[in-house]
Design a protein around this motif. Structure first.
Motif, PDB file in Angstrom:
ATOM      1  N   ALA A   9       0.846  -1.197   0.000  1.00 36.44           N
ATOM      2  CA  ALA A   9       0.000   0.000   0.000  1.00 36.44           C
ATOM      3  C   ALA A   9       0.877   1.243   0.000  1.00 36.44           C
ATOM      4  CB  ALA A   9      -0.922   0.003   1.213  1.00 36.44           C
ATOM      5  N   SER A  10       0.700   2.090  -1.010  1.00 37.19           N
ATOM      6  CA  SER A  10       1.488   3.323  -1.119  1.00 37.19           C
ATOM      7  C   SER A  10       0.857   4.476  -0.359  1.00 37.19           C
ATOM      8  CB  SER A  10       1.634   3.722  -2.595  1.00 37.19           C
ATOM      9  OG  SER A  10       2.329   2.740  -3.320  1.00 37.19           O
ATOM     10  N   PHE A  11      -0.455   4.411  -0.149  1.00 37.40           N
ATOM     11  CA  PHE A  11      -1.117   5.456   0.613  1.00 37.40           C
ATOM     12  C   PHE A  11      -2.220   4.841   1.465  1.00 37.40           C
ATOM     13  CE2 PHE A  11      -3.474   5.218  -3.347  1.00 37.40           C
ATOM     14  CZ  PHE A  11      -4.817   5.399  -2.992  1.00 37.40           C
ATOM     15  N   ILE A  12      -2.485   5.502   2.580  1.00 34.95           N
ATOM     16  CA  ILE A  12      -3.498   5.051   3.520  1.00 34.95           C
ATOM     17  C   ILE A  12      -4.509   6.171   3.690  1.00 34.95           C
ATOM     18  CG2 ILE A  12      -3.973   4.132   5.822  1.00 34.95           C
ATOM     19  CD1 ILE A  12      -1.962   2.422   4.277  1.00 34.95           C
ATOM     20  N   GLN A  13      -5.766   5.907   3.366  1.00 33.03           N
ATOM     21  CA  GLN A  13      -6.813   6.877   3.659  1.00 33.03           C
ATOM     22  C   GLN A  13      -7.433   6.509   4.996  1.00 33.03           C
ATOM     23  OE1 GLN A  13      -9.586   8.383   0.595  1.00 33.03           O
ATOM     24  NE2 GLN A  13     -11.187   7.676   1.996  1.00 33.03           N
ATOM     25  N   VAL A  14      -7.451   7.484   5.893  1.00 35.53           N
ATOM     26  CA  VAL A  14      -7.951   7.245   7.245  1.00 35.53           C
ATOM     27  C   VAL A  14      -9.442   7.562   7.286  1.00 35.53           C
ATOM     28  CG1 VAL A  14      -7.576   7.713   9.676  1.00 35.53           C
ATOM     29  CG2 VAL A  14      -5.667   7.938   8.067  1.00 35.53           C
ATOM     30  N   GLN A  15     -10.219   6.668   7.875  1.00 37.81           N
ATOM     31  CA  GLN A  15     -11.668   6.840   7.922  1.00 37.81           C
ATOM     32  C   GLN A  15     -12.041   8.204   8.499  1.00 37.81           C
ATOM     33  OE1 GLN A  15     -14.579   6.672   6.866  1.00 37.81           O
ATOM     34  NE2 GLN A  15     -15.214   4.577   7.340  1.00 37.81           N
ATOM     35  N   ALA A  16     -13.157   8.744   8.040  1.00 37.14           N
ATOM     36  CA  ALA A  16     -13.579  10.090   8.422  1.00 37.14           C
ATOM     37  C   ALA A  16     -13.736  10.218   9.935  1.00 37.14           C
ATOM     38  CB  ALA A  16     -14.896  10.435   7.730  1.00 37.14           C
ATOM     39  N   VAL A  17     -13.276  11.365  10.458  1.00 36.56           N
ATOM     40  CA  VAL A  17     -13.402  11.655  11.880  1.00 36.56           C
ATOM     41  C   VAL A  17     -14.285  12.883  12.082  1.00 36.56           C
ATOM     42  CG1 VAL A  17     -11.188  10.621  12.497  1.00 36.56           C
ATOM     43  CG2 VAL A  17     -11.290  13.044  11.868  1.00 36.56           C
ATOM     44  N   PHE A  18     -14.868  12.977  13.287  1.00 34.66           N
ATOM     45  CA  PHE A  18     -15.748  14.094  13.618  1.00 34.66           C
ATOM     46  C   PHE A  18     -15.219  14.896  14.809  1.00 34.66           C
ATOM     47  CE2 PHE A  18     -18.228  11.199  11.157  1.00 34.66           C
ATOM     48  CZ  PHE A  18     -19.037  12.013  10.378  1.00 34.66           C
ATOM     49  N   GLU A  19     -14.060  14.515  15.323  1.00 38.89           N
ATOM     50  CA  GLU A  19     -13.329  15.309  16.298  1.00 38.89           C
ATOM     51  C   GLU A  19     -11.850  14.989  16.119  1.00 38.89           C
ATOM     52  OE1 GLU A  19     -14.707  14.429  20.206  1.00 38.89           O
ATOM     53  OE2 GLU A  19     -14.532  12.262  19.988  1.00 38.89           O
ATOM     54  N   LEU A  20     -11.002  15.929  16.517  1.00 41.55           N
ATOM     55  CA  LEU A  20      -9.586  15.872  16.153  1.00 41.55           C
ATOM     56  C   LEU A  20      -8.741  15.037  17.107  1.00 41.55           C
ATOM     57  CD1 LEU A  20      -9.138  19.610  15.128  1.00 41.55           C
ATOM     58  CD2 LEU A  20      -9.295  17.635  13.596  1.00 41.55           C
ATOM     59  N   LEU A  23       5.870   5.186  10.113  1.00 40.01           N
ATOM     60  CA  LEU A  23       5.083   4.661   9.003  1.00 40.01           C
ATOM     61  C   LEU A  23       4.759   5.741   7.971  1.00 40.01           C
ATOM     62  CD1 LEU A  23       2.632   2.334  10.979  1.00 40.01           C
ATOM     63  CD2 LEU A  23       4.754   1.714   9.794  1.00 40.01           C
ATOM     64  N   HIS A  24       4.729   7.007   8.400  1.00 38.77           N
ATOM     65  CA  HIS A  24       4.465   8.109   7.464  1.00 38.77           C
ATOM     66  C   HIS A  24       5.607   8.303   6.478  1.00 38.77           C
ATOM     67  CE1 HIS A  24       7.124   9.869  10.347  1.00 38.77           C
ATOM     68  NE2 HIS A  24       7.121  11.051   9.760  1.00 38.77           N
ATOM     69  N   GLU A  25       6.760   7.700   6.760  1.00 38.86           N
ATOM     70  CA  GLU A  25       7.886   7.761   5.832  1.00 38.86           C
ATOM     71  C   GLU A  25       7.854   6.619   4.825  1.00 38.86           C
ATOM     72  OE1 GLU A  25      11.192   7.724   8.476  1.00 38.86           O
ATOM     73  OE2 GLU A  25      10.994   9.846   9.019  1.00 38.86           O
ATOM     74  N   ARG A  26       6.977   5.652   5.040  1.00 41.42           N
ATOM     75  CA  ARG A  26       6.863   4.495   4.157  1.00 41.42           C
ATOM     76  C   ARG A  26       5.611   4.545   3.284  1.00 41.42           C
ATOM     77  NH1 ARG A  26       6.704  -0.613   7.426  1.00 41.42           N
ATOM     78  NH2 ARG A  26       6.873  -1.477   5.321  1.00 41.42           N
ATOM     79  N   ALA A  27       4.631   5.341   3.691  1.00 44.03           N
ATOM     80  CA  ALA A  27       3.390   5.494   2.927  1.00 44.03           C
ATOM     81  C   ALA A  27       2.845   6.882   3.215  1.00 44.03           C
ATOM     82  CB  ALA A  27       2.370   4.420   3.315  1.00 44.03           C
TER      83      ALA A  27
END
Length: 303
Positions: free
Chosen positions: A185-196, A211-215
């Motif tokens: 996986a070259s990119f990871i989409q994180v499920q929608a959030v409603f608070e930070l 992991l942000h340096e690998r994808a």
């Protein structure tokens, strides 16, 4: 020579990616959808096209992607494994290649039981890890799943979905996330959030593990308009909508305006979280908001 997609190029150049979403209709008239695509074309980098959203039978997203591309937008196609066995998955990959589409997001998909045809059978015979790995092998080696060779090899930019989770579950979540990246996986989409807070905590763990340096990691938000929409989203598996958010909208006296302000706050907050490479707006039913949100959040970038 492989030509990278616009999405892959922007991510590799560390430019902050801006993405929106289109939902294929439960019929075959695409005019309304394509109107939304034209409205988005000047303000987003790519547009994601979901795959039988909420397990409802809809126009095939590969066909929609083809027409969206003709409108000047780069599509990202969801691949829900729920209704694809190995034969169907390979057929769709080859169909994408024939249409010049290369960005895909591999995900399991919601169960058939919640959708338009609850008696439908789930047919997936490959999990997301294996699907990512086999799709990457098709790109690298030109090999179909059984080893047959396709020449020239088709090219795919492969991503997947992950979910922010409770603090006590983060260690295991990071292990599973690393396995998805190991699979290709070259990119990871994180499920929608409603608070930070949950996203900050989860991304801190991602950064700590490197992991942000690998994808590349892309945050998601779900624009909404009003209490009814939030209450519906609260029932969708995988989404966590806090009660206090519903109460804030209810007490505001301007449900749509307050919903918009919350959405804008989320976008601005996510933009500043370390490790994120972009934001995806799950603009389902709020497609008209996208140009304004992009502009007011300061996400617009000159072509």
């Amino acid at each position: 020579m492989v030509t990278k997609s616009k999405m892959e190029r922007l991510l590799s150049e560390r430019q902050f990616l801006v993405s929106a979403e289109l939902t294929p209709p439960r019929h075959y008239d695409l005019e309304k959808l394509l109107k939304h695509a034209r409205n988005m074309a000047g303000c987003v980098d790519v547009v994601q096209i979901n795959d039988h959203l909420l397990s409802q039978a809809r126009c095939a997203n590969m066909a929609v992607g083809h027409f969206v591309k003709q409108e000047g937008l780069e599509p990202v196609l969801q691949f829900s494994l729920r209704h694809k066995n190995k034969i169907a998955l390979q057929g769709d990959l080859l169909g994408m290649a024939a249409l010049g589409l290369s960005n895909i997001i591999v995900l399991g998909g919601y169960p058939c039981a919640i959708g338009s045809d609850p008696d439908a059978k789930e047919v997936s015979d490959v999990d997301s890890y294996a699907a990512i790995e086999l799709t990457r092998r098709l790109t690298r080696e030109g090999k179909l799943f059984n080893g047959d060779v396709v020449s020239p090899a088709p090219y795919f930019h492969v991503g997947t979905i992950d979910f922010p989770c409770a603090e006590q579950a983060i260690a295991g979540a990071m292990d599973r996330l690393a396995a998805k990246i190991d699979a290709g996986a070259s990119f990871i989409q994180v499920q929608a959030v409603f608070e930070l807070a949950s996203m900050r905590r989860w991304m801190a763990a991602v950064v700590e593990r490197g992991l942000h340096e690998r994808a590349h990691f892309i945050a998601a938000i779900f624009p909404f308009a009003g209490v009814d929409r939030l209450s519906f989203l609260q029932k969708v598996p995988g989404l966590v909508v806090p009660d206090h958010l519903i109460e804030r909208v209810r007490l505001s006296g301007d449900a749509e305006g307050e919903s918009y302000r919350i959405t804008l706050e989320l976008i601005r907050g996510l933009r500043d979280i370390p490790g994120l490479s972009g934001i995806h707006m799950r603009s389902i039913g709020a497609e008209d908001w996208v140009p304004r949100l992009v502009d007011e959040a300061g996400l617009r970038r000159s072509a």
